[in-house]
Design a protein around this motif. Structure first.
Motif, short mmCIF file in Angstrom:
data_model
loop_
_atom_site.label_atom_id
_atom_site.label_comp_id
_atom_site.label_asym_id
_atom_site.label_seq_id
_atom_site.Cartn_x
_atom_site.Cartn_y
_atom_site.Cartn_z
N GLU A 29 -4.57 0.69 5.52
CA GLU A 29 -3.68 -0.45 5.28
C GLU A 29 -2.25 -0.03 5.55
OE1 GLU A 29 -4.38 -3.60 4.33
OE2 GLU A 29 -6.53 -3.19 4.37
N PRO A 30 -1.40 -0.95 5.99
CA PRO A 30 0.00 -0.59 6.25
C PRO A 30 0.78 -0.35 4.95
CG PRO A 30 -0.33 -2.92 6.62
CD PRO A 30 -1.68 -2.33 6.35
N CYS A 31 1.69 0.59 4.99
CA CYS A 31 2.56 0.90 3.86
C CYS A 31 3.47 -0.29 3.59
CB CYS A 31 3.39 2.14 4.18
SG CYS A 31 4.66 2.54 2.97
N MET A 32 3.66 -0.63 2.31
CA MET A 32 4.51 -1.78 1.97
C MET A 32 5.98 -1.53 2.28
SD MET A 32 4.87 -1.73 -2.20
CE MET A 32 6.29 -2.80 -2.29
N TYR A 33 6.39 -0.27 2.43
CA TYR A 33 7.78 0.05 2.70
C TYR A 33 8.08 0.21 4.18
CZ TYR A 33 8.11 0.80 -2.31
OH TYR A 33 8.07 0.63 -3.66
#
Length: 92
Positions: A29-33
């Motif tokens: 999953e992509p990092c939220m930052y």
């Protein structure tokens, strides 16, 4: 003597198991930052998953100088901080 050996094996087994669980918890999953992946899943207090990559979770988000060793939940989401900044931010 036998109990001491048993406890030693038990401790080693628990350490290996915890290391395997920690290593296997990365997701694609992509990092939220920063948007990079793979990342690690963290859970907010309401049960919502938050994904943060290793790079973003390793730098203190307050001082930026030290290696982050702790995290807490704020209005920004999961915040990663060093020991000193954790004490300052949370009072603990």
């Amino acid at each position: 003597m036998i109990m001491k050996k048993f406890l030693s094996f038990l401790m080693v087994g628990l350490m290996v198991t915890s290391m395997l669980v920690a290593c296997s918890s990365t997701v694609d999953e992509p990092c939220m930052y920063c948007g990079h992946s793979p990342s690690k899943e963290y859970e907010k207090s309401d049960g919502t998953p938050v994904y943060v990559c290793e790079d973003c979770s390793s730098v203190c988000m307050i001082c930026g100088d030290e290696k982050a060793t702790k995290h807490y939940e704020s209005l920004l989401g999961i915040v990663f901080v060093c020991d000193d900044c954790y004490e300052m931010a949370t009072g603990y």
